[in-house]
Design an enzyme around this catalytic site. Structure first.
Site, short mmCIF file in Angstrom:
data_model
loop_
_atom_site.label_atom_id
_atom_site.label_comp_id
_atom_site.label_asym_id
_atom_site.label_seq_id
_atom_site.Cartn_x
_atom_site.Cartn_y
_atom_site.Cartn_z
CD GLU A 25 -2.62 -1.06 2.67
OE1 GLU A 25 -3.53 -0.22 2.78
OE2 GLU A 25 -2.30 -1.84 3.58
NE ARG B 145 3.94 -9.15 10.72
CZ ARG B 145 3.19 -8.04 10.68
NH1 ARG B 145 1.87 -8.13 10.75
NH2 ARG B 145 3.74 -6.87 10.55
CE LYS C 176 1.89 1.15 5.93
NZ LYS C 176 0.83 0.73 5.02
#
Length: 698
Positions: free
Chosen positions: A193, A408, A418
């Site tokens: 993204e 992950r 973020k």
């Protein structure tokens, strides 16, 4: 009565069914593939084993019972596919015994193991390095991990062999079209993204997607998931591609989800026509969580949903007043995920054309289908979306890729969210997204981590199917040392300068000292360093009072100067009014004429003034986001000593031509990188890692 009688036949039958998922089944072909009705006689087994032993008779007589008997059985089985394995083994044992006779004492002695050749130290170091973007041994291990057979991934066009893959009457025809388009090539994609900067976890995703494609002769798309226009900025698009290329990968094509907005809208209409989507007016708060109330609009007529969806597109509904939802239950129990929502935000690429935007759950699999992705690789948290991925492609009768998950990558002592990085910037805890105390990729680059080290780190972490891997930062630092040891030329710098005057300097003018760029390999060149009566050493390399463990400069303890060929001895200690040592007067003697000193220290002469930034961990606890570890929240866990700036350090003038991100080993101090804040007259260096791991951090 002919039946499937053995495990071997049963395995063949199951494999046949996997390869022929659609009805009707060709019974004759099936029976032939499974060996139904085939009868292997003892005479046939005896003849086959006799032929194989005859082929290897000379080696058998020479090696006797040390010969690999498994080879004989394997070759006999290849001649008689449906023969019973135990029967073949018994026949091999019998015929070998007949040929060689019983085992002797010599046969029973263990075969001595051949000594393994040990690689030279230089070869060992080189093993972990990636040179000129090409993969070295350490990262080759990543490619080996990512080869199709190693991962047990499906081959292109054999999607239906994957467990859980849904086969429809159109599947085989769609796969045939897919293969005609791709030529059987592996296709992956990295779909970030564009609303933030990539971090260390993304490095694994980049390596996994681009690496899997590269390891299997395929291609990887860089596809921006640009479906949230209010959060997207051009700087993120640029930074993402820059980081992908910095890690050594070139995208096959750069695409955007927005490239396919028209097609996605057309498919949304088709979903409604097929009775598989509806317009809903429940608020976002109402449908959050796993047990929301069912939508009262789930069964509204198709024609009504089509009209309302058109109204959504024309902007007749406000944000949050209407959504398009798909009729399915996801693996985690989530009911009817949203496909489209209203957003009155201009898009950076499509402008004001749209006021409805597709969601990740709707967009992702369909973009994969459009680009004919073969392996949709994502982290474990997306496993709950696998069923919706298959459902949506199959409901629309379009090519359906296969989603594969991997664990992950997380690091301790940091945050990568973020939102939390933005809070760190806003509160002044860090300067920006590229602050070298963070673990964003731009921050790691600024601190001086080579891309090869990050790739090697991802290789060592590996795929890890079982879930996320949470690693210690010192493991990444170890990878950096391995690469920088081979890549970073040596220079000398002094962080806390102490002036030293050589009272018997052996020349009337400055001498030039040749310093090897890489002392272990002088073929890689030298640089010149001036040597004159005034030099500077580290303040910590001198003590007035010493103990037995101290080996550096002291009033009665000379020390050697690295690379200069001289030993210096203290004659006079000069102090300021407060008693602090500010200068030493020394004499020097050629190394070959002096007693060998206990130590050699680094020094600078006619140096450049510079600023050096020394970094420590940003947080005090391993898991700053864990309330049980840090009850006050991550902002309360900041390390007050995470940055120490040395404003008046000195470095030898050989570094003057260096540019931002160039790397050096400052001898005895660590690895350092030129910071972009450097300007004419004042260079700035960031310490990447110390030469050795700090025992307190392990």
């Amino acid at each position: 009565r002919r039946e499937i009688l053995t495990d071997l036949q049963l395995s063949a039958a199951l494999e046949y069914l996997r390869n022929h998922p659609l009805e009707p089944l060709d019974a004759a072909d099936f029976e032939q593939a499974c060996g139904v009705g085939v009868c292997v006689t003892p005479e046939q087994i005896e003849e086959a084993v006799e032929a194989v032993i005859g082929k290897h008779r000379a080696e058998l007589l020479a090696e006797r019972y040390r010969f690999n008997m498994g080879l004989l059985m394997g070759e006999a089985r290849s001649r008689l596919r449906w023969a019973d394995g135990k029967t073949i083994k018994n026949e091999v044992d019998l015929q070998v015994l007949h040929l060689l006779g019983p085992k002797t004492e010599a046969d029973l002695e263990k075969k001595p193991k051949a000594a393994k050749a040990r690689p030279a130290p230089a070869e060992k170091q080189k093993a972990a390095v990636v040179e000129n973007g090409e993969v070295g041994v350490e990262t080759r291990s990543l490619l080996e991990q990512l080869r199709g057979e190693a991962l047990k991934f499906h081959k292109p066009g054999e999607n239906y062999k994957t467990e859980g893959y849904v086969v429809t009457p159109n599947t085989m025809a769609l796969l045939k079209q897919h293969l005609a388009i791709t030529g059987g090539q592996v296709r992956t994609r990295f779909p970030p993204e564009p609303n933030g900067i990539l971090h260390i976890g993304h490095a694994k995703a980049i390596n996994f997607n681009f690496g899997y494609a590269k390891a299997n002769g395929g291609v990887c798309f860089l596809r921006y998931d640009d479906t949230n226009p209010e959060k997207e900025e051009e700087k993120y698009f640029t930074a993402i591609r820059e980081m992908v290329e910095w890690l050594g990968y070139q995208p096959y094509a750069v695409t955007h989800a927005s490239d396919y907005f028209d097609q996605l809208y057309t498919w949304a209409l088709e979903l409604i026509h097929r009775g598989q989507a509806y317009v809903c007016h429940q608020k976002v708060e109402e449908i959050k969580g796993h047990n929301p109330p069912p939508s009262p609009w789930r069964d509204r007529p198709v024609e009504e949903s089509l009209l309302l969806f058109e109204d959504m597109r024309k902007g007749k509904f406000g944000e949050g007043e209407a959504t398009l939802r798909m009729k399915l239950v996801m693996e985690d129990g989530k009911m009817d995920p949203v496909a489209y929502r209203v957003k009155f935000t201009p898009h950076h690429r499509t402008g004001d054309k749209w006021c409805i935007y597709p969601t990740y759950d709707y967009t992702h699999c369909l973009c994969d289908s459009i680009e004919h992705i073969t392996h949709s690789l994502c982290t474990k948290e997306f496993q709950a979306r696998r069923s919706s991925y298959f459902w949506l492609c199959n409901t629309l009768d379009v090519y359906c890729p296969v989603q594969w998950e991997y664990g992950r990558l997380n690091l301790l002592y940091t945050v990568v969210s973020k939102r939390k990085i933005i809070r760190l910037v806003e509160t002044g805890a860090v300067r920006d997204w590229d602050d070298p105390r963070l673990f964003t990729l731009t921050a790691l680059r600024r601190r001086g981590f080579p891309p090869e080290a990050i790739n090697n780190f991802c290789a060592r972490v590996g795929r890890r199917d079982g879930g996320q891997a949470t690693m210690e930062p010192h493991l990444l630092e170890a990878c950096a040392r391995e690469v920088l040891n081979e890549q970073a030329p040596r220079a000398m710098a002094v962080l806390e300068p102490l002036k030293v005057t050589i009272t018997n300097f052996p020349a009337l003018k400055a001498l030039e000292v040749l310093v090897p760029n890489f002392p272990a390999d002088e073929s890689r060149g030298f640089h010149k360093v001036p040597f004159q009566p005034t030099i500077y050493i580290e303040e910590t390399d001198f003590r007035e009072e010493v103990d037995k463990s101290y080996k550096r400069l002291a009033p009665q303890q000379p020390v050697g100067l690295r690379h200069a060929g001289y030993v210096i001895a203290v004659q006079n200690v000069i102090k300021d009014a407060s008693g602090h040592v500010i200068e030493l007067e020394v004499t020097c003697t050629k190394s070959d004429a002096a007693e060998k000193p206990k130590a050699f220290i680094h020094w600078v002469s006619e140096p450049l003034a510079c600023e050096v930034r020394l970094y420590e961990r940003l947080f005090l606890h391993k898991n700053p986001e864990d309330p049980s570890e840090v009850p006050g929240g991550f902002l309360s866990d900041l390390n007050p000593d995470s940055l120490h700036v040395v404003h008046n350090a000195l470095v030898d003038s050989s570094v003057l031509p260096a540019r931002p991100f160039d790397k050096f080993q400052f001898e005895r101090l660590g690895y350092f990188s030129v910071d972009p804040d450097s300007e004419e007259g004042k260079m700035v260096f960031n310490r990447t890692v110390m030469l050795k791991e700090d025992p307190g951090k392990a």
